[in-house]
Design a protein around this motif. Sequence first.
Motif, PDB file in Angstrom:
ATOM      1  N   ALA A  94      65.975  35.483  26.529  1.00 60.87           N
ATOM      2  CA  ALA A  94      66.045  37.180  26.392  1.00 60.87           C
ATOM      3  C   ALA A  94      66.989  37.456  27.379  1.00 60.87           C
ATOM      4  O   ALA A  94      67.635  38.684  26.932  1.00 60.87           O
ATOM      5  CB  ALA A  94      64.846  37.402  26.543  1.00 60.87           C
TER       6      ALA A  94
ATOM      7  N   LEU B 183      59.187  40.632  30.534  1.00 57.79           N
ATOM      8  CA  LEU B 183      58.482  40.685  29.511  1.00 57.79           C
ATOM      9  C   LEU B 183      59.538  40.213  28.394  1.00 57.79           C
ATOM     10  O   LEU B 183      60.692  40.927  28.417  1.00 57.79           O
ATOM     11  CB  LEU B 183      58.270  42.079  28.857  1.00 57.79           C
ATOM     12  CG  LEU B 183      57.624  42.108  27.556  1.00 57.79           C
ATOM     13  CD1 LEU B 183      56.365  41.506  27.520  1.00 57.79           C
ATOM     14  CD2 LEU B 183      57.529  43.905  27.271  1.00 57.79           C
ATOM     15  N   ALA B 184      59.185  39.016  27.713  1.00 55.74           N
ATOM     16  CA  ALA B 184      60.018  38.614  26.582  1.00 55.74           C
ATOM     17  C   ALA B 184      59.241  37.918  25.499  1.00 55.74           C
ATOM     18  O   ALA B 184      58.362  37.308  25.865  1.00 55.74           O
ATOM     19  CB  ALA B 184      61.220  37.915  27.202  1.00 55.74           C
ATOM     20  N   VAL B 185      59.794  38.129  24.375  1.00 54.92           N
ATOM     21  CA  VAL B 185      59.067  37.789  23.013  1.00 54.92           C
ATOM     22  C   VAL B 185      60.418  36.982  22.368  1.00 54.92           C
ATOM     23  O   VAL B 185      61.510  37.556  22.351  1.00 54.92           O
ATOM     24  CB  VAL B 185      58.615  38.726  22.211  1.00 54.92           C
ATOM     25  CG1 VAL B 185      58.354  37.897  21.038  1.00 54.92           C
ATOM     26  CG2 VAL B 185      57.371  39.285  22.846  1.00 54.92           C
TER      27      VAL B 185
ATOM     28  N   HIS C 164      59.713  35.834  16.924  1.00 57.21           N
ATOM     29  CA  HIS C 164      58.575  36.504  16.658  1.00 57.21           C
ATOM     30  C   HIS C 164      58.515  37.910  16.937  1.00 57.21           C
ATOM     31  O   HIS C 164      57.453  38.601  17.375  1.00 57.21           O
ATOM     32  CB  HIS C 164      57.270  35.764  17.534  1.00 57.21           C
ATOM     33  CG  HIS C 164      56.807  34.571  17.218  1.00 57.21           C
ATOM     34  ND1 HIS C 164      57.737  33.461  17.074  1.00 57.21           N
ATOM     35  CD2 HIS C 164      55.783  34.042  16.671  1.00 57.21           C
ATOM     36  CE1 HIS C 164      57.106  32.364  16.661  1.00 57.21           C
ATOM     37  NE2 HIS C 164      55.835  32.781  16.102  1.00 57.21           N
ATOM     38  N   LYS C 165      59.598  38.759  17.040  1.00 60.74           N
ATOM     39  CA  LYS C 165      59.808  39.969  17.318  1.00 60.74           C
ATOM     40  C   LYS C 165      59.299  40.787  16.386  1.00 60.74           C
ATOM     41  O   LYS C 165      59.268  40.405  15.210  1.00 60.74           O
ATOM     42  CB  LYS C 165      61.393  40.539  17.734  1.00 60.74           C
ATOM     43  CG  LYS C 165      61.819  39.927  19.271  1.00 60.74           C
ATOM     44  CD  LYS C 165      63.255  40.092  19.297  1.00 60.74           C
ATOM     45  CE  LYS C 165      63.570  39.804  20.755  1.00 60.74           C
ATOM     46  NZ  LYS C 165      64.846  40.000  20.915  1.00 60.74           N
ATOM     47  N   ASN C 166      58.887  42.022  16.770  1.00 58.19           N
ATOM     48  CA  ASN C 166      58.534  43.227  15.934  1.00 58.19           C
ATOM     49  C   ASN C 166      57.414  42.789  15.197  1.00 58.19           C
ATOM     50  O   ASN C 166      57.012  43.304  14.088  1.00 58.19           O
ATOM     51  CB  ASN C 166      59.594  43.583  14.982  1.00 58.19           C
ATOM     52  CG  ASN C 166      61.068  44.055  15.498  1.00 58.19           C
ATOM     53  OD1 ASN C 166      60.801  44.823  16.534  1.00 58.19           O
ATOM     54  ND2 ASN C 166      62.109  43.610  14.975  1.00 58.19           N
TER      55      ASN C 166
ATOM     56  N   GLY D 264      54.945  42.110  22.251  1.00 54.49           N
ATOM     57  CA  GLY D 264      55.243  42.627  23.336  1.00 54.49           C
ATOM     58  C   GLY D 264      54.468  43.859  23.827  1.00 54.49           C
ATOM     59  O   GLY D 264      53.965  43.667  25.003  1.00 54.49           O
TER      60      GLY D 264
ATOM     61  N   VAL E 231      61.109  48.364  35.705  1.00 56.87           N
ATOM     62  CA  VAL E 231      62.484  49.253  35.306  1.00 56.87           C
ATOM     63  C   VAL E 231      62.634  48.624  33.784  1.00 56.87           C
ATOM     64  O   VAL E 231      62.599  47.345  33.737  1.00 56.87           O
ATOM     65  CB  VAL E 231      63.486  48.527  36.315  1.00 56.87           C
ATOM     66  CG1 VAL E 231      64.738  49.063  36.092  1.00 56.87           C
ATOM     67  CG2 VAL E 231      63.076  48.708  37.686  1.00 56.87           C
TER      68      VAL E 231
ATOM     69  N   PRO F 171      61.877  54.533  25.773  1.00 54.95           N
ATOM     70  CA  PRO F 171      61.667  54.568  24.609  1.00 54.95           C
ATOM     71  C   PRO F 171      60.346  53.634  24.116  1.00 54.95           C
ATOM     72  O   PRO F 171      59.745  53.751  23.124  1.00 54.95           O
ATOM     73  CB  PRO F 171      62.736  54.434  23.737  1.00 54.95           C
ATOM     74  CG  PRO F 171      63.882  54.916  24.705  1.00 54.95           C
ATOM     75  CD  PRO F 171      63.419  54.424  25.818  1.00 54.95           C
TER      76      PRO F 171
HETATM   77  C1  LIG Z   1      61.491  44.086  24.103  1.00 55.59           C
HETATM   78  C2  LIG Z   1      60.621  42.845  23.652  1.00 55.59           C
HETATM   79  C3  LIG Z   1      59.875  42.424  24.947  1.00 55.59           C
HETATM   80  C4  LIG Z   1      59.924  43.632  22.413  1.00 55.59           C
HETATM   81  O1  LIG Z   1      59.019  42.447  22.104  1.00 55.59           O
HETATM   82  P1  LIG Z   1      58.360  42.695  20.543  1.00 55.59           P
HETATM   83  O2  LIG Z   1      57.190  41.797  20.378  1.00 55.59           O
HETATM   84  O3  LIG Z   1      59.329  42.464  19.649  1.00 55.59           O
HETATM   85  O4  LIG Z   1      57.861  44.285  20.466  1.00 55.59           O
HETATM   86  P2  LIG Z   1      56.808  44.985  19.844  1.00 55.59           P
HETATM   87  O5  LIG Z   1      56.624  43.894  18.427  1.00 55.59           O
HETATM   88  O6  LIG Z   1      55.573  45.202  20.493  1.00 55.59           O
HETATM   89  O7  LIG Z   1      57.322  46.195  19.417  1.00 55.59           O
HETATM   90  C5  LIG Z   1      58.477  46.397  18.504  1.00 55.59           C
HETATM   91  C6  LIG Z   1      58.915  47.705  18.564  1.00 55.59           C
HETATM   92  O8  LIG Z   1      59.593  48.036  20.056  1.00 55.59           O
HETATM   93  C7  LIG Z   1      60.832  48.462  19.335  1.00 55.59           C
HETATM   94  N1  LIG Z   1      61.849  48.044  20.695  1.00 55.59           N
HETATM   95  C8  LIG Z   1      62.141  46.851  20.909  1.00 55.59           C
HETATM   96  N2  LIG Z   1      62.949  46.749  21.927  1.00 55.59           N
HETATM   97  C9  LIG Z   1      62.995  48.114  22.281  1.00 55.59           C
HETATM   98  C10 LIG Z   1      63.698  48.778  23.483  1.00 55.59           C
HETATM   99  N3  LIG Z   1      64.493  48.088  24.293  1.00 55.59           N
HETATM  100  N4  LIG Z   1      63.847  50.032  23.424  1.00 55.59           N
HETATM  101  C11 LIG Z   1      63.129  51.042  22.406  1.00 55.59           C
HETATM  102  N5  LIG Z   1      62.262  50.191  21.350  1.00 55.59           N
HETATM  103  C12 LIG Z   1      62.414  48.773  21.464  1.00 55.59           C
HETATM  104  C13 LIG Z   1      61.305  47.829  18.128  1.00 55.59           C
HETATM  105  O9  LIG Z   1      62.402  48.310  17.715  1.00 55.59           O
HETATM  106  C14 LIG Z   1      59.982  47.899  17.403  1.00 55.59           C
HETATM  107  O10 LIG Z   1      60.151  49.215  16.755  1.00 55.59           O
HETATM  108  P3  LIG Z   1      58.949  49.683  15.609  1.00 55.59           P
HETATM  109  O11 LIG Z   1      57.630  49.172  16.042  1.00 55.59           O
HETATM  110  O12 LIG Z   1      59.211  51.135  15.452  1.00 55.59           O
HETATM  111  O13 LIG Z   1      59.674  48.715  14.589  1.00 55.59           O
HETATM  112  C15 LIG Z   1      61.563  41.749  22.780  1.00 55.59           C
HETATM  113  O14 LIG Z   1      62.284  42.475  21.807  1.00 55.59           O
HETATM  114  C16 LIG Z   1      62.464  40.872  23.950  1.00 55.59           C
HETATM  115  O15 LIG Z   1      62.226  40.033  24.475  1.00 55.59           O
HETATM  116  N6  LIG Z   1      63.608  41.628  24.173  1.00 55.59           N
HETATM  117  C17 LIG Z   1      64.517  40.875  25.197  1.00 55.59           C
HETATM  118  C18 LIG Z   1      64.013  40.856  26.355  1.00 55.59           C
HETATM  119  C19 LIG Z   1      63.689  42.477  26.771  1.00 55.59           C
HETATM  120  O16 LIG Z   1      64.764  43.394  26.650  1.00 55.59           O
HETATM  121  N7  LIG Z   1      62.540  42.841  27.803  1.00 55.59           N
HETATM  122  C20 LIG Z   1      62.321  44.151  28.221  1.00 55.59           C
HETATM  123  C21 LIG Z   1      62.884  44.599  29.125  1.00 55.59           C
HETATM  124  S1  LIG Z   1      62.876  46.359  29.319  1.00 55.59           S
END
Ligand SMILES: CC(C)(COP(=O)(O)OP(=O)(O)OC[C@H]1O[C@@H](n2cnc3c(N)ncnc32)[C@H](O)[C@@H]1OP(=O)(O)O)[C@@H](O)C(=O)NCCC(=O)NCCS
Length: 177
Positions: free
Chosen positions: A26, A81-83, A87-89, A93, A115, A119
């Motif tokens: 991630a 936090l990472a998924v 399995h995203k969206n 998360g 941090v 959004p």
């Molecule tokens: C961020 C993360 C944990 C989200 O996990 P996830 O299980 O896919 O999230 P959810 O299913 O709960 O939520 C998905 C929604 O969040 C939105 N979203 C994801 N990352 C986002 C971000 N950085 N900023 C704003 N929105 C975000 C998606 O577009 C989606 O929107 P929708 O519901 O309108 O379609 C995952 O994308 C990830 O592991 N990313 C890489 C690591 C990371 O950035 N971690 C967070 C550090 S701030």
Amino acid sequence: MNKHDLVYLTEDASHDAIIDLINAEAFGPGRFTKAAARIREQGPHDRSLSFICADDGETIGSVRMTAVKAGDVDAHLLGPLAVRPSHKNRGIGRELVRIAIEAARRKGSQAVILVGDPPYYMPLGFEKVSYGALTFPGPVDPGRVLVVPMADDVHPRLKGVIAWQDWQPMALAAAAE
Ligand SMILES: CC(C)(COP(=O)(O)OP(=O)(O)OC[C@H]1O[C@@H](n2cnc3c(N)ncnc32)[C@H](O)[C@@H]1OP(=O)(O)O)[C@@H](O)C(=O)NCCC(=O)NCCS
């Protein structure tokens, strides 16, 4: 994938290797240089407040929590936090964040701090910390420092250094008296 195949479990040592892999995937190699990571290097995270999501026995998401002192507040730092991309969206998360916040609240934490991207986190109950009020052990974008306050007057008390601290949760301290 059926949502009902997903289970959320408290982290234990058997999850360490897969969590390392999920975080590497991630965040990449730069993940250790971030200011929040430098707080996490100061001491161990709290496994009792850290959770994984498993799909049919395979760990596909993780959230960790670390006890900190933030200004005058006994708090927890949320992250990483990472998924997994597969399995995203699917709300995993959001659910990991919700579970971690509720567990910290039950433990007597006064705030959950992170941090991260406003959004994503503000719809989950996070608010912006006063610009520049907290000093991290490295540069952070002050506009990305967020908090879920869980006690009175948290915002004015979030002023000064944030650092790892193995504080005694109120509930346990009261029981020990
Ligand atoms: C961020 C993360 C944990 C989200 O996990 P996830 O299980 O896919 O999230 P959810 O299913 O709960 O939520 C998905 C929604 O969040 C939105 N979203 C994801 N990352 C986002 C971000 N950085 N900023 C704003 N929105 C975000 C998606 O577009 C989606 O929107 P929708 O519901 O309108 O379609 C995952 O994308 C990830 O592991 N990313 C890489 C690591 C990371 O950035 N971690 C967070 C550090 S701030």
